[in-house]
Design a protein around this motif. Structure first.
Motif, PDB file in Angstrom:
ATOM      1  N   HIS A 139       0.820  -1.258  -0.050  1.00 28.07           N
ATOM      2  CA  HIS A 139       0.030  -0.191   0.019  1.00 28.07           C
ATOM      3  C   HIS A 139       1.027   1.426  -0.063  1.00 28.07           C
ATOM      4  O   HIS A 139       0.515   2.166  -0.810  1.00 28.07           O
ATOM      5  CB  HIS A 139      -0.956  -0.021   1.266  1.00 28.07           C
ATOM      6  CG  HIS A 139      -1.802   1.273   1.633  1.00 28.07           C
ATOM      7  ND1 HIS A 139      -2.889   1.562   1.063  1.00 28.07           N
ATOM      8  CD2 HIS A 139      -1.141   2.366   2.127  1.00 28.07           C
ATOM      9  CE1 HIS A 139      -3.259   2.964   1.605  1.00 28.07           C
ATOM     10  NE2 HIS A 139      -2.101   3.355   1.931  1.00 28.07           N
ATOM     11  N   ASP A 140       1.772   1.570   0.892  1.00 26.29           N
ATOM     12  CA  ASP A 140       2.816   2.330   1.003  1.00 26.29           C
ATOM     13  C   ASP A 140       3.525   2.691  -0.276  1.00 26.29           C
ATOM     14  O   ASP A 140       3.635   3.862  -0.726  1.00 26.29           O
ATOM     15  CB  ASP A 140       3.551   2.339   2.453  1.00 26.29           C
ATOM     16  CG  ASP A 140       2.868   2.342   3.562  1.00 26.29           C
ATOM     17  OD1 ASP A 140       1.707   2.861   3.632  1.00 26.29           O
ATOM     18  OD2 ASP A 140       3.503   1.919   4.760  1.00 26.29           O
ATOM     19  N   ALA A 141       3.838   1.662  -0.758  1.00 28.57           N
ATOM     20  CA  ALA A 141       4.686   1.747  -2.077  1.00 28.57           C
ATOM     21  C   ALA A 141       3.962   2.328  -3.290  1.00 28.57           C
ATOM     22  O   ALA A 141       4.333   3.052  -4.052  1.00 28.57           O
ATOM     23  CB  ALA A 141       5.239   0.351  -2.425  1.00 28.57           C
ATOM     24  N   CYS A 142       2.560   1.789  -3.181  1.00 31.96           N
ATOM     25  CA  CYS A 142       1.589   2.230  -4.371  1.00 31.96           C
ATOM     26  C   CYS A 142       1.442   3.665  -4.159  1.00 31.96           C
ATOM     27  O   CYS A 142       1.587   4.438  -5.220  1.00 31.96           O
ATOM     28  CB  CYS A 142       0.379   1.463  -4.458  1.00 31.96           C
ATOM     29  SG  CYS A 142       0.503  -0.238  -4.741  1.00 31.96           S
ATOM     30  N   VAL A 143       1.322   4.282  -3.042  1.00 36.03           N
ATOM     31  CA  VAL A 143       0.933   5.592  -2.749  1.00 36.03           C
ATOM     32  C   VAL A 143       2.226   6.417  -2.840  1.00 36.03           C
ATOM     33  O   VAL A 143       2.089   7.371  -3.662  1.00 36.03           O
ATOM     34  CB  VAL A 143       0.407   5.743  -1.222  1.00 36.03           C
ATOM     35  CG1 VAL A 143       0.439   7.245  -1.011  1.00 36.03           C
ATOM     36  CG2 VAL A 143      -1.027   5.159  -1.072  1.00 36.03           C
ATOM     37  N   ALA A 144       3.227   6.080  -2.502  1.00 37.82           N
ATOM     38  CA  ALA A 144       4.600   6.698  -2.799  1.00 37.82           C
ATOM     39  C   ALA A 144       4.963   6.940  -4.377  1.00 37.82           C
ATOM     40  O   ALA A 144       5.365   8.200  -4.714  1.00 37.82           O
ATOM     41  CB  ALA A 144       5.617   6.007  -2.440  1.00 37.82           C
ATOM     42  N   ILE A 145       4.593   5.734  -5.127  1.00 39.14           N
ATOM     43  CA  ILE A 145       5.027   5.869  -6.604  1.00 39.14           C
ATOM     44  C   ILE A 145       4.060   6.993  -7.249  1.00 39.14           C
ATOM     45  O   ILE A 145       4.308   7.626  -8.029  1.00 39.14           O
ATOM     46  CB  ILE A 145       5.014   4.511  -7.387  1.00 39.14           C
ATOM     47  CG1 ILE A 145       6.141   3.697  -6.695  1.00 39.14           C
ATOM     48  CG2 ILE A 145       4.832   4.617  -8.634  1.00 39.14           C
ATOM     49  CD1 ILE A 145       6.272   2.414  -7.287  1.00 39.14           C
ATOM     50  N   ALA A 146       2.588   6.732  -6.798  1.00 33.53           N
ATOM     51  CA  ALA A 146       1.719   7.553  -7.354  1.00 33.53           C
ATOM     52  C   ALA A 146       1.818   9.104  -7.183  1.00 33.53           C
ATOM     53  O   ALA A 146       1.656   9.931  -7.926  1.00 33.53           O
ATOM     54  CB  ALA A 146       0.133   7.285  -6.829  1.00 33.53           C
TER      55      ALA A 146
END
Length: 206
Positions: free
Chosen positions: A30-37
């Motif tokens: 979840h955190d990785a998806c948000v950071a990339i976005a």
């Protein structure tokens, strides 16, 4: 008398939820998806220009496994499931093999949706669900025979799932869904008050 069921449309469903360390893995994902976005200005611009209520890296990034080892680990897990589904489908791959050739993040804001579509040039497509708050969208599959049913009556409301014109699958965090890429599907409007996050992918035969 016998009624036979022909030309099935298989849907593969599994979950990572039972695996050791799942909670930490899915939270980190979840955190990785948000950071990339947040960093992907090209993906943000694409969504804005297309009127997409949310974010997708589909048109902007093609290197998720290289950007974060979490996605490399996820790819390994998905490769195994894709292989199992191909076996269930009795695919004769010959000298070729299934290769994940696209891998992208989807973040749907409240009210966001993804209208009906297929995935051309692929064999198997799928999604792994990361964040599914209460009220989040289901995935809607469409009977591929519908365009040929010009004069057919509607199905009974309590008809078996295999005879319904549309089937809605409500995922949970960790759910994996796979289907043949020609199958039309859509993401219904996100009725949740929070973001719905998933990671989608395609496998080609090479």
């Amino acid at each position: 008398m016998t009624t036979r069921s022909l030309f099935a449309t298989p849907i593969y469903q599994a979950s990572l939820a039972g695996e050791k360390g799942f909670e930490t893995f899915i939270d980190d994902l979840h955190d990785a998806c948000v950071a990339i976005a947040e960093e992907d200005e090209a993906g943000q611009a694409w969504a804005y220009n297309k009127g997409y209520l949310g974010y997708t890296s589909y048109a902007s990034l093609n290197d998720l496994p290289q950007r974060d080892s979490l996605f490399a680990d996820l790819k390994k897990k998905l490769d195994k499931h894709a292989g199992a589904f191909a076996k269930d489908l009795c695919f004769d791959l010959g000298a070729g093999k299934l290769v994940m050739d696209s891998f992208w993040i989807n973040i749907l804001e409240p009210g966001g949706q993804h209208t009906g579509h297929i995935h051309p040039h692929s064999v198997i497509s799928g999604t792994i669900y990361v964040t599914i708050p209460p009220g989040a969208s289901a995935l809607k599959f469409e009977d591929p025979r519908l365009p040929m049913m010009m004069a057919a009556p509607n199905r009974l409301a309590d008809a078996p799932e295999a005879l319904q014109p549309f089937v809605y699958v409500q995922p949970a965090p960790g759910t994996i869904l796979l289907w043949e890429s020609w199958l039309r599907h859509e993401v219904t409007p996100n009725q949740a008050d929070e973001q719905r996050i998933s990671v989608s992918f395609n496998y080609a035969w090479r």
